[in-house]
Design a protein around this motif. Sequence first.
Motif, PDB file in Angstrom:
ATOM      1  N   UNK A 118      51.183  83.530  63.456  1.00 22.18           N
ATOM      2  CA  UNK A 118      50.623  82.676  64.511  1.00 22.18           C
ATOM      3  C   UNK A 118      50.739  81.203  64.148  1.00 22.18           C
ATOM      4  N   UNK A 119      50.535  80.878  62.863  1.00 24.89           N
ATOM      5  CA  UNK A 119      50.623  79.485  62.417  1.00 24.89           C
ATOM      6  C   UNK A 119      52.037  78.938  62.625  1.00 24.89           C
ATOM      7  N   UNK A 120      53.027  79.813  62.560  1.00 27.13           N
ATOM      8  CA  UNK A 120      54.417  79.397  62.703  1.00 27.13           C
ATOM      9  C   UNK A 120      54.897  79.425  64.151  1.00 27.13           C
ATOM     10  N   UNK A 121      54.426  80.398  64.923  1.00 27.14           N
ATOM     11  CA  UNK A 121      54.918  80.516  66.296  1.00 27.14           C
ATOM     12  C   UNK A 121      54.327  79.476  67.243  1.00 27.14           C
ATOM     13  N   UNK A 122      53.093  79.031  66.976  1.00 25.15           N
ATOM     14  CA  UNK A 122      52.462  78.038  67.853  1.00 25.15           C
ATOM     15  C   UNK A 122      53.270  76.739  67.923  1.00 25.15           C
ATOM     16  N   UNK A 123      53.631  76.108  66.777  1.00 26.44           N
ATOM     17  CA  UNK A 123      54.432  74.886  66.887  1.00 26.44           C
ATOM     18  C   UNK A 123      55.824  75.139  67.468  1.00 26.44           C
ATOM     19  N   UNK A 124      56.376  76.339  67.254  1.00 22.37           N
ATOM     20  CA  UNK A 124      57.682  76.645  67.840  1.00 22.37           C
ATOM     21  C   UNK A 124      57.596  76.605  69.363  1.00 22.37           C
ATOM     22  N   UNK A 125      56.526  77.182  69.912  1.00 19.14           N
ATOM     23  CA  UNK A 125      56.348  77.161  71.370  1.00 19.14           C
ATOM     24  C   UNK A 125      55.994  75.763  71.867  1.00 19.14           C
ATOM     25  N   UNK A 126      55.080  75.108  71.146  1.00 20.49           N
ATOM     26  CA  UNK A 126      54.595  73.799  71.603  1.00 20.49           C
ATOM     27  C   UNK A 126      55.710  72.765  71.647  1.00 20.49           C
ATOM     28  N   UNK A 175      55.248  72.849  58.486  1.00 19.50           N
ATOM     29  CA  UNK A 175      55.651  71.453  58.628  1.00 19.50           C
ATOM     30  C   UNK A 175      57.162  71.318  58.589  1.00 19.50           C
ATOM     31  N   UNK A 176      57.797  72.111  57.743  1.00 19.26           N
ATOM     32  CA  UNK A 176      59.236  72.032  57.565  1.00 19.26           C
ATOM     33  C   UNK A 176      59.989  72.394  58.835  1.00 19.26           C
ATOM     34  N   UNK A 177      59.501  73.376  59.586  1.00 23.04           N
ATOM     35  CA  UNK A 177      60.182  73.820  60.799  1.00 23.04           C
ATOM     36  C   UNK A 177      60.361  72.696  61.810  1.00 23.04           C
ATOM     37  N   UNK A 178      59.433  71.760  61.814  1.00 27.99           N
ATOM     38  CA  UNK A 178      59.453  70.692  62.804  1.00 27.99           C
ATOM     39  C   UNK A 178      60.413  69.567  62.439  1.00 27.99           C
TER      40      UNK A 178
END
Length: 360
Positions: A118-126, A175-178
């Motif tokens: 969930x911590x990773x998918x939320x910023x992916x969607x946002x 953080x890295x994903x962004x």
Amino acid sequence: MAKPESTDPPLIELRNVTKTYGGGVLSRDSTVALDDVSLTVRGDTPQIVSVVGESGSGKTTLASLLMGFIAPTSGTILYEGQDVSSLSGPRMREFRRDVQAVFQDPFSVFNPFYKVDHVLTVPIRKFRLARSRSDRHDLMVNALETVGLRPDETLGRYPHQLSGGQRQRVTVARALMLRPKLIVADEPVSMVDASLRATILESLRTVNQTLNVPILYITHDLGTAYHVSDHILVMYRGTIVEAGDVETVITAPKHPYTQLLINSIPWPDPDRRWGQEIATRSEQVTVPEGHGGCRFAERCPAVMAKCVENPPPPYLPAADHAAACFLYDDRPELPKEELSRMLTLVPSGSSAQQGEGVPR
């Protein structure tokens, strides 16, 4: 032919920023957490800069201001030349994506009722980072592998099923994903076991070196600051008292406060006495309560009469090394307008890097 310096505005710039809690600037009940600090962070440098100091020195306040979590009492915070307080809509979204945080408590970031995915998918969607479920999965896998985690042992688990070090590395992966332009790491290893600190710091260093992301590392631990950072800022009661190349500052500290910090570290040498290298003066000085001079005067072993009269300006006791202390009043004074440049996280190899008084 030398490559010209970028004319683009800095990523983040603090201009004479003060943050006061508990009342106005002149209130007797107010606490000045940050006092007239200027700092420039360019987004095109791979350096790690540590901000060190004891509790109450203003480190976390500085981090919160940089991330836009709180507003300054006075002064201005700029994001790519625009006042952060005026950002809205797409520009605020860009700011939130470009400046990412890694917090002190890795467990507080997670909702215990959700899996760590969930911590990773939320910023992916946002931030609309993936076009399909497959893209989303690949993005999470790559981020986790970059910080040294095995996706098959991480995804699908609940926070309590991971160790503190694993949880902290998941937040680094988030953080890295962004693809941020700056990571602000506020005491990221203070709440994990000593055996895990090196692993987490190595993850941050990997992100820093492989993706050229600058990192502002907030810590009270001089040992880890020395090992992971390129430059260091030493803070005391809301002011920057010393700054420069980390090797120079740690091995040859100039400000008495920095000397006390370093001399409080136990050395594996039975013949070495703590505090033996701290600057001292024989001058007997009475430090009145509420004086308007140096904030460290009450504790300083080298205090002089002029220390309680006016706050010291920053001096340059050596190239690439600034210290706000009257012990160096025979050295070049760093003009107020130049202090921000002294503390600029300049790109490696830039022409500014070669100037006197600018950190490498």
